[in-house]
Enzyme design. Structure first.
Site, PDB file in Angstrom:
ATOM      1  N   ALA A  22       0.724  -1.209   0.138  1.00 49.02           N
ATOM      2  CA  ALA A  22       0.111  -0.115   0.089  1.00 49.02           C
ATOM      3  C   ALA A  22       0.803   1.390   0.008  1.00 49.02           C
ATOM      4  CB  ALA A  22      -0.883   0.005   0.956  1.00 49.02           C
ATOM      5  N   THR A  26       0.168   5.402  -1.697  1.00 48.35           N
ATOM      6  CA  THR A  26      -0.207   6.707  -0.792  1.00 48.35           C
ATOM      7  C   THR A  26       0.147   7.995  -1.545  1.00 48.35           C
ATOM      8  OG1 THR A  26       1.842   6.347   0.462  1.00 48.35           O
ATOM      9  CG2 THR A  26      -0.263   5.456   1.504  1.00 48.35           C
ATOM     10  N   ASP A 102      -5.010  -1.807  -6.892  1.00 49.46           N
ATOM     11  CA  ASP A 102      -5.293  -0.753  -7.536  1.00 49.46           C
ATOM     12  C   ASP A 102      -5.127  -0.556  -9.319  1.00 49.46           C
ATOM     13  OD1 ASP A 102      -2.659  -0.066  -7.663  1.00 49.46           O
ATOM     14  OD2 ASP A 102      -3.009   1.045  -5.573  1.00 49.46           O
ATOM     15  N   HIS A 117      -3.426 -10.166  -4.275  1.00 53.35           N
ATOM     16  CA  HIS A 117      -4.588 -10.081  -3.623  1.00 53.35           C
ATOM     17  C   HIS A 117      -5.747  -9.729  -4.289  1.00 53.35           C
ATOM     18  CE1 HIS A 117      -2.379  -9.083   0.172  1.00 53.35           C
ATOM     19  NE2 HIS A 117      -2.316 -10.271   0.225  1.00 53.35           N
TER      20      HIS A 117
END
Ligand SMILES: [Zn+2]
Length: 241
Positions: A22, A26, A102, A117
Site C-alpha cells: 500500500a 499513498t 489498484d 490479492h
C-alpha cells in the site's frame, strides 16, 4: 546516498523482483489500511471486506467496494510506479509482485505484474467463475445493490481477495517461484505484516526495503531506506543512468 547504494544492489544482485504494498500508492492519494488514517481505522474489514460478510450481506460489501473502485479508478500512478516500470523496461526488474488491488502498476507500464490479492479490474461470479469488467459492474451498481453474472445470474463478487478467502489460484505459487530465483527482492511500501506475502523476501538470496516506518523484517534486509517510494525509486533510476 541511500539511493546510490540501492541502485548498486539492483545492478549487482540480478535477477531482481519487486514486491510492493500500500505504501507505494499513498503518494497517489490512496489511503493505506492499517495506519491511524488508514481505511481500517474507520471501518471493520470483517464487516465490509470478508467472504463471510459477502455471503451474509453482499449489498453492504458492494456499497464499500463501489466507492473504493471509483476512487481507485480516479487515482493516477506516481513516480514510484513509473520508476519500477522503467526498471522493468531496462531489464533490471524481472517481475513485480503486488499486494495492491489498484492496478496502478499496469497503468504505469509494468508488464509482468502478479496481483496476489486480486484487483479491482474485474468482478467474479462465485458460481461459474465468469469474470466481468469493472466498468459494466459499476454500471449495474447504479441500478441494483448487487451486480449479477451475465452468464448464470449468480451474484458477482469484487475481484479482490476478501478476508477469509484463498489467494487467487497460482498467484502465490508464481510469487514464491519469483522470490526463490531472485538475487534481490526489492520491497517497496509494505510493512510486511500480511502473510503469506510477508514471507516472500525470506525466500530470496537477499532483500532490500524502501518503506516509511519500520517493517517486520528490517533487521534481515541488506539495506533499509526509510523514505518515500516515489522520490527514492526515481533517484535509483537516475543513479542507474
Ligand atoms: Zn456466473
Amino acid at each position: 546516498m541511500a539511493a546510490a547504494e540501492l541502485a548498486a544492489l539492483v545492478r549487482e544482485r540480478q535477477p531482481c523482483v519487486a514486491l510492493t504494498g500500500a505504501g507505494i500508492s499513498t503518494e497517489s492519494g490512496i489511503p493505506d489500511f492499517r495506519s491511524p488514517t488508514g481505511i481500517w481505522a474507520d471501518v471493520d474489514p470483517l464487516e465490509v471486506a470478508s467472504i463471510r460478510a459477502f455471503h451474509e450481506d453482499p449489498a453492504r460489501v458492494w456499497r464499500f467496494y463501489a466507492e473504493r473502485i471509483q476512487a481507485l479508478s480516479d487515482a493516477e500512478p506516481n513516480a514510484g510506479h513509473y520508476a519500477l516500470a522503467e526498471l522493468e523496461r531496462r531489464g533490471l526488474v524481472q517481475a513485480l509482485v503486488t499486494q495492491n488491488i489498484d492496478t496502478l502498476h499496469s497503468r504505469a507500464g509494468s508488464e509482468d505484474v502478479v496481483e496476489v490479492h486480486g484487483s479491482i479490474r474485474a468482478a467474479q461470479c462465485l458460481a461459474c467463475l465468469w469474470t466481468e469488467p469493472a466498468s459494466t459492474v459499476l454500471a449495474q451498481l447504479e441500478e441494483r445493490s448487487v451486480p449479477v453474472c451475465p452468464h448464470c445470474g449468480g451474484p458477482l463478487k469484487p475481484g479482490v481477495t476478501l478476508f477469509g478467502e484463498l489467494l487467487p489460484p497460482g498467484a502465490l505459487e508464481r510469487a514464491t517461484e519469483l522470490a526463490r530465483m531472485a538475487g534481490l527482492v526489492l520491497v517497496v511500501g509494505s510493512s510486511l505484516e500480511v502473510w503469506p506475502v510477508a514471507g516472500l523476501p525470506l525466500e530470496a538470496r537477499a532483500f532490500a526495503i524502501v518503506n516509511q516506518g519500520p517493517t517486520a523484517l528490517d533487521h534481515q534486509a541488506v539495506l533499509k531506506v526509510d523514505g518515500p517510494a516515489g522520490a527514492t525509486l526515481a533517484a535509483v533510476v537516475e543513479a542507474l543512468g
